[in-house]
Motif scaffolding. Structure first.
Motif, short mmCIF file in Angstrom:
data_model
loop_
_atom_site.label_atom_id
_atom_site.label_comp_id
_atom_site.label_asym_id
_atom_site.label_seq_id
_atom_site.Cartn_x
_atom_site.Cartn_y
_atom_site.Cartn_z
N GLU B 84 0.73 -1.10 0.02
CA GLU B 84 -0.14 -0.19 -0.11
C GLU B 84 0.92 1.23 -0.16
O GLU B 84 0.37 2.21 -0.49
N ASP B 87 1.92 1.68 -3.54
CA ASP B 87 0.85 1.95 -4.48
C ASP B 87 0.31 3.43 -4.48
O ASP B 87 0.22 4.29 -5.32
N CYS B 88 0.33 3.95 -3.01
CA CYS B 88 0.18 5.27 -2.72
C CYS B 88 1.26 6.08 -3.42
O CYS B 88 0.67 7.34 -3.79
N VAL B 90 3.01 5.53 -6.14
CA VAL B 90 2.85 5.40 -7.87
C VAL B 90 1.44 6.49 -7.95
O VAL B 90 1.80 7.32 -8.86
N GLU B 110 -2.33 8.74 3.64
CA GLU B 110 -2.89 7.37 3.81
C GLU B 110 -1.41 6.44 3.71
O GLU B 110 -1.23 5.53 4.30
#
Lengths: 77, 144
Positions: B84, B87-88, B90, B110
């Protein structure tokens, strides 16, 4: 090399699924932060989310086609 | 980061082979652990991959030692938190290019939460009855 074509097809399938997964995860993250955004940006984020959803859907269609090109498991020459 | 090659030519039993594989993969995770505390993006990405390799190795060894199943589950949770974080990062870079500033700020928040979650999981894993204890005993890396 034996099965080289199948290996390439599998690698392609992995790449397509990886991109679809990235789009899916990013869309879910965007959904999580969207309620906290100011109105204008929330609308723009929603449009971007829809574009991501369509791209993800196209990737999954391509993955389906790549999968159908693979021989069934247990295939032998 | 590439996985270290593991020399197995001289192992005399499957148990010894499993132990050596687990020890090498665990050492890779330990070496990358500080990245989580520095919040170093590339290092955390490498740590996630190292956790994945160790988890896959352990999932084949869960029958040889009690508790390794719990270690593998904890590694899975750590992998999720680190995934996560990645992903945050990117998505944040993608949104920066589109001038979606409030979204970028929310994603940074996040990302920080996921890093904190990862740090908590890491600490808990090494606690007195933590889920890394069976792995430490299995690999003999007691000093870790």
């Amino acid at each position: 090399m034996e099965c080289a074509a199948e290996r390439t097809e599998l690698a392609d399938l992995g790449t397509i699924l990886g991109k679809a997964r990235d789009l899916h995860v990013q869309r879910k993250l965007l959904d999580r932060v969207r309620p906290t955004l100011p109105d204008g940006e929330r609308r723009r984020a929603k449009k971007l989310r829809e574009r991501m959803r369509r791209r993800e859907s196209r990737r999954l269609d391509r993955a389906q086609k790549a999968l159908s090109r693979l021989p069934p498991f247990g295939f032998s020459r | 980061m590439k996985a270290q090659p593991i020399e197995l030519a001289d192992v005399s039993s499957s148990l010894e082979g499993m132990r050596r594989i687990a020890a090498v993969r665990f050492a890779e995770v330990l070496a990358l652990g500080p990245a989580l505390h520095r919040a170093d993006a590339a290092g955390m990405h490498d740590l996630r991959i190292a956790c994945k390799r160790l988890r896959y190795a352990l999932e084949r060894s869960t029958s040889v030692r009690r508790g390794l199943n719990r270690t593998a589950q904890q590694l899975g949770r750590l992998q999720d938190a680190l995934g996560e974080v990645h992903d945050c990062g990117v998505l944040g870079r993608k949104l920066e290019g589109r001038s979606l500033h409030a979204s970028v700020t929310a994603l940074q928040r996040e990302r920080r939460r996921s890093i904190d979650r990862g740090r908590r999981l890491w600490r808990r894993a090494f606690a007195r009855r933590g889920s890394f204890k069976p792995l430490i005993a299995f690999t003999g890396l007691e000093g870790a």
